[in-house]
Design a protein around this motif. Structure first.
Motif, PDB file in Angstrom:
ATOM      1  N   LEU B  42      46.868 -49.812  79.595  1.00  0.00           N
ATOM      2  CA  LEU B  42      47.612 -48.663  78.156  1.00  0.00           C
ATOM      3  C   LEU B  42      48.441 -47.961  79.513  1.00  0.00           C
ATOM      4  CD1 LEU B  42      49.074 -49.715  75.715  1.00  0.00           C
ATOM      5  CD2 LEU B  42      47.508 -47.231  75.323  1.00  0.00           C
ATOM      6  N   VAL B  45      50.820 -49.451  81.827  1.00  0.00           N
ATOM      7  CA  VAL B  45      52.221 -50.099  81.306  1.00  0.00           C
ATOM      8  C   VAL B  45      53.059 -49.829  80.472  1.00  0.00           C
ATOM      9  CG1 VAL B  45      52.833 -51.577  79.007  1.00  0.00           C
ATOM     10  CG2 VAL B  45      50.938 -52.337  80.426  1.00  0.00           C
ATOM     11  N   ILE B 299      58.131 -38.593  69.062  1.00  0.00           N
ATOM     12  CA  ILE B 299      57.402 -38.111  68.400  1.00  0.00           C
ATOM     13  C   ILE B 299      56.962 -36.760  68.807  1.00  0.00           C
ATOM     14  CG2 ILE B 299      55.525 -38.913  70.507  1.00  0.00           C
ATOM     15  CD1 ILE B 299      56.092 -42.042  71.246  1.00  0.00           C
ATOM     16  N   ARG B 303      54.670 -34.789  66.638  1.00  0.00           N
ATOM     17  CA  ARG B 303      53.664 -33.239  67.134  1.00  0.00           C
ATOM     18  C   ARG B 303      53.972 -32.268  66.897  1.00  0.00           C
ATOM     19  NH1 ARG B 303      50.348 -35.108  71.088  1.00  0.00           N
ATOM     20  NH2 ARG B 303      49.946 -37.816  70.822  1.00  0.00           N
TER      21      ARG B 303
END
Lengths: 315, 313
Positions: B42, B45, B299, B303
């Motif tokens: 993950l 990628v 994102i 957060r």
């Protein structure tokens, strides 16, 4: 704390999904190539090139123009039926993708609706052009306008934004709405070169797919755009240009000038199965049936020849 | 890994659990290995996608020599012209305008629906509204776009006597698309508010509405903000539905009823027709890089909101 870990979990799941998509998208080309490569030798191809070397069963990939895709797919299906064991993979992606994939060697054949010479940064001299069909294009309007002919000058004035109301060209008092293709589109390049004499188009609605363009023109009062002849139906009105109708006869003699070749480029002269495939497309069998059925004009019936710079020669 | 029960009531089981078991050991190790490989994959990628887009996108500036400030601020987009001009400001503006518009429409509606669902009619909300909203999340974006093209665009055209393809159409389609996201995340946040808080407020003599407004909404604020930002992130990245109704002109819009382009529609319309490695193609990658950076920003905002929510409690 619980919330934070929940959110982290959600992000992880999203990430995992994304990663899954990514790897999925990358894989499909592989198995097909492998299956083609490990295929048992097929019976000799019946297209005449006997003594076919081992390369003749190499899988063919034809990538590029979405406008040509239905035609190439149809012909590939017929050709594979005649040559069991041969794999031909047809993909879209656009003319630019086709040209760059074939010149980098990633695809056997690059489908394009424009000459390779017209795209910058393509090594056109390394590519061999195979013109397989011709497509005509016409300016189309919303049927409510009630006009069926425009002179070239009127068309130029409309598309360059000088004429903004249909009453200026004898229509009703309706505002002109332009429906364009993206600046990189081959259809736009052809239309602007041969119908507008290279005039820069004014800003308008921009859509890529022919189906959407047709839908918009059919539903928007005062809309004008351009479509390949194969996409024109009763919901829109195709215009004559200087009194000349866009049909097969007028295009064959270049009396109607807005048309383009459908090219299939190979890097260097084609060999083996690719050569046989390209020869097959030019046979009367394909030209008279599949090509015509899908709304293209047979290349074999053209009475003129057009070079990449646009000069016309009688055949 | 070394979890042991402290109640050795049945000595047989206890012995079994204390003695090392080879099968369990291999299971533990392989399980850990599989999980680690998944996580590593993950990360690889994500990093390689980021690297790929960044290297392609930055070559516009470092290989093709287009200045970053001109790229970001110029309003003219003419990559095939002589000389070619790469101004993506109209696209950036378009993306931000439709996203903001969508959030302005969808946020009150979504949070309102969440209040209805959790506070006012919990039974009806759980049995009917929630499944309906979950269904809406699953509708593919192309369907939203097509519905917008068929119903919304002609409606706007007839109501306001304009083209129909417009900022407003794009904002409305996106609002509809992100409404379910906002509603379900906001509903989760509101139902996480402890019942004690509501009881205390009601006991102090506050009306039901005062309780919802001052207590419930106030304490679920970080969750509701998260809902809105998640919705905006989805709206910002949406390509297909917007492209179908927004008109895709690179002219700056004069009003809500004018057509406009977004970063995503600019990329999808041109990517297939451009040649890899050309400045035109690289410019599209730079636009993709901008989108990636924006999603990082979203994102990060999530957060920060999450952390603030933690501090408040």
């Amino acid at each position: 704390m619980k919330k934070l870990s929940k959110m982290f979990m959600a992000l992880t799941v999203v990430g995992a999904l994304l990663a899954g998509c990514g790897s999925n998208a990358a894989t499909p080309s592989q198995p097909q190539q492998q299956s083609g490569g490990t295929q048992t030798p097929a019976p000799e191809s019946n297209s005449g090139n006997a003594g076919a070397e081992t390369t003749s069963n190499e899988p063919i990939t034809a990538v590029g123009s979405t406008a040509m895709q239905p035609l190439v797919e149809q012909v590939a299906k017929d050709f594979m039926a005649k040559n069991p064991g041969l794999q031909i993979q047809v993909q879209g992606g656009g003319s630019g993708t086709g040209l760059s994939q074939v010149s980098s060697g990633a695809a056997t054949i690059g489908n394009s609706d424009i000459f390779a010479e017209e795209k910058k940064d393509i090594p056109a001299n390394e590519l061999v052009d195979h013109k397989v069909a011709v497509v005509g294009m016409a300016a189309v309007v919303n049927p409510q306008i009630g006009i069926d002919n425009l002179s070239k000058q009127q068309l130029i004035d409309i598309f360059s934004g000088k004429i903004t109301n249909w009453k200026e060209v004898g229509g009703p008092d309706t505002k002109v709405t332009l429906v364009n293709r993206p600046k990189s589109s081959g259809t736009r390049a052809t239309f602007s070169k041969f119908a507008l004499d290279g005039t820069e188009e004014a800003e308008g609605i921009t859509e890529d797919s022919s189906g959407t363009v047709r839908k918009i023109i059919a539903e928007t009062p005062g809309a004008i755009g351009y479509l390949a002849l194969s996409y024109i139906n009763d919901s829109v009105k195709a215009l004559k240009l200087d009194g000349v109708e866009a049909n097969g006869e007028n295009i064959a003699t270049n009396q109607y000038p807005v048309w383009a070749y459908q090219h299939m480029y190979t890097k260097g002269e084609p060999t083996g199965s690719a050569k046989a495939f390209l020869e097959y497309i030019l046979t009367d069998e394909v030209q008279k049936t599949a090509v015509k059925d899908l709304g293209f004009l047979p290349i074999t019936e053209m009475k003129v020849d057009r070079a990449a710079d646009g000069t016309i020669k009688q055949k | 890994m070394t979890h042991r029960t402290d109640t050795p009531s049945q000595s047989g089981i206890a012995r079994k659990m204390l003695t090392s078991n080879k099968r369990q050991w291999t299971e533990n190790v392989t399980g850990r290995l599989i999980a680690t490989v998944c996580a590593a994959l993950l990360i690889i990628v994500v990093l390689s996608i980021t690297y790929f887009i960044a290297s392609k996108g930055l070559s516009t500036f470092f290989v093709n020599g287009i200045s970053i400030t001109e790229f970001l601020s110029q309003v003219k987009w003419d990559p095939e012209g002589e000389p070619a001009v790469y101004g993506v400001f109209p696209f950036i503006l378009g993306s931000f305008l439709v996203t903001t518009l969508a959030a302005l429409i969808a946020a009150p509606l979504g949070i309102g629906a969440a209040i209805f669902m959790i506070e006012l009619y919990p039974n009806f909300g759980k049995k009917v509204l929630k499944p309906v909203i979950e269904l809406l999340v699953g509708i593919p974006s192309v369907v939203y776009g097509y519905v917008g093209l068929t119903l919304l665009v002609p409606f706007i055209r007839e109501q306001f006597d304009v083209l129909g393809f417009s900022l407003l159409a794009g904002g409305l389609v996106l609002a509809l698309m992100i409404l379910p996201t906002i509603t379900s995340v906001a509903a989760d946040a509101i139902s996480a508010v402890p019942q004690d808080l509501r009881n205390a407020s009601l006991a102090l003599g506050a009306t039901r509405w005062q309780t919802i407004w001052n207590v419930v909404l106030h304490s679920s604020l970080p969750g509701c903000l998260t809902a809105i930002v998640l919705g905006m992130a989805r709206a910002f990245g949406e390509a297909l539905a917007v492209q179908m109704v927004i008109g895709n002109t690179t002219k700056l819009p004069g009003s809500l009823l004018d057509p406009i382009s977004t970063l995503t529609s600019g990329i999808t319309l041109n990517m297939g027709n451009t040649i890899q490695g050309t400045p035109y193609n690289n410019a599209l990658w730079s636009m993709a890089l901008l989108l990636l950076l924006m999603s990082f920003v979203f994102i990060m905002i999530l957060r920060i909101i999450g952390r603030k929510g933690l501090v408040n409690k």
